[in-house]
Design a protein around this motif. Structure first.
Motif: not given
Length: 357
Positions: A72-91
């Protein structure tokens, strides 16, 4: 590589921040991500560049769905990288580019569109829109089914019809293709890219319109309905000793609020755990007809807690009066989920009688 408007040269000194996403086949998530960003004053006039060229992406202020970076600091919003695990709170659903943009900009977007200021209502709407709208984009792009096919197979269930072409994602996918087969065969690469960008722009506009409708509907109708449904819920024992009938002062989005209220407090002894029928007037005129609606099972689609009686289904007018023994009948739908009467007293009598049948 090209911008949406071929007449504009790609410049890094534009007044509005440059948005970047990938070229080639596009999906609903980045189409929505771009359209959501453009609802904010900061991005309202932002040009878009669609490319996979890393050097060009580095010149963009904000990049979605490409680049293998989430920051978010760099304003980069990709989700395809292997280590990506971010979810919306409570989901539990991994975010796509749509979910990432919504996670970081959603409250500002809702506030800009509706005028809601930070507080409980904004927080509630932020969660509701993710649950009812955005999460499906995330799941679709990450290959998550509503119900796992293996679980359906284990339960011996099969689809009654094919619905693959019925979703927003399927509509967006159609924009990927030229109107005529082979129409771009004689075009230059630049012309082909410009045509592809134009199709993406249409898809993004379409998805953005659906998002706007969702936000404005929830803000203007769903959110204000909470208090009315709450008051009606408190008064439900006036119409049935067990509280199985809910009477609303007007038509409104009531189901979500009813399900929430039923879970909030212990049910008093002698009171039914669930409302079975909801009554509401067709309009604000003093002599308006009234509707009686069977409450659906939560997350049950068209399955109701208690249908209107079988003998009433598909019956209208005088014949309905004869079958129910209640004057003023208008109709009962053949599926038994809704009916009508010319007066409130008639609709209430129908609901009360239906409870016992």
């Amino acid at each position: 590589m090209s911008t949406e408007n071929p007449s504009k040269k790609l410049k890094m000194d534009v007044d509005a921040p440059l948005i970047g996403t990938h070229s080639g086949h596009f999906h609903a998530d980045e189409a929505l991500a771009v359209s959501m960003l453009r609802l904010l004053p900061t991005y309202a006039d932002s040009p878009l560049v669609r490319t996979r060229d890393e050097a060009v992406l580095k010149t963009c202020h904000t990049v979605v769905d490409v680049g293998a970076v989430y920051s978010d600091e760099q304003k980069r919003y990709d989700h395809h990288q292997r280590e990506f695990t971010t979810v919306f709170p409570g989901h539990n659903t991994k975010l796509s580019s749509a979910g990432l943009v919504y996670l970081h900009f959603g409250k500002d977007i809702i506030s800009t569109v509706t005028g809601l200021q930070p507080g409980a209502d904004l927080d509630l709407l932020y969660e509701k829109i993710y649950t009812d709208f955005i999460e499906a984009f995330d799941a679709n792009d990450n290959g998550v089914n509503v119900i796992a096919p293996k679980d359906l197979e284990k339960a011996g269930l099969a689809k009654k019809f094919e619905d693959r072409g019925f979703s927003i994602a399927s509509v967006v996918n159609r924009y990927n293709y030229t109107p005529q087969k082979g129409a771009d065969a004689t075009e230059s690469k630049e012309e082909q890219q410009a045509a592809e960008d134009a199709r993406f722009a249409k898809a993004s506009t379409f998805v953005g319109e659906q998002f706007l409708l969702e936000v404005t509907d929830r803000a203007n109708w769903w959110l204000p309905a909470r208090n009315s449904v709450k008051q009606a819920y408190k008064s439900r024992l006036q119409h049935d000793p067990q509280g199985r009938i809910l009477v609303l002062p007007e038509g409104m989005p009531w189901a979500d609020h009813l399900y929430t209220l039923e879970k909030e407090k212990p049910i008093p002894e002698g009171v039914a755990p669930h409302v079975l029928y909801v009554l509401f007037p067709e309009n604000a005129e003093p002599d308006t007809k009234w509707r009686i609606r069977a409450v659906s099972k939560e997350n049950g689609g068209f399955e109701n807690r208690k249908d209107l009686p079988d003998a009433w289904k598909g019956v209208r007018d005088a014949l309905l009066d004869e079958v129910t023994g209640i004057p003023g009948g208008v109709f009962v739908h053949a599926a038994g989920f809704i009916g009508g009467n010319k007066t409130f007293d008639g609709a209430l009598a129908m609901a009360q009688k239906a409870l016992e049948l």
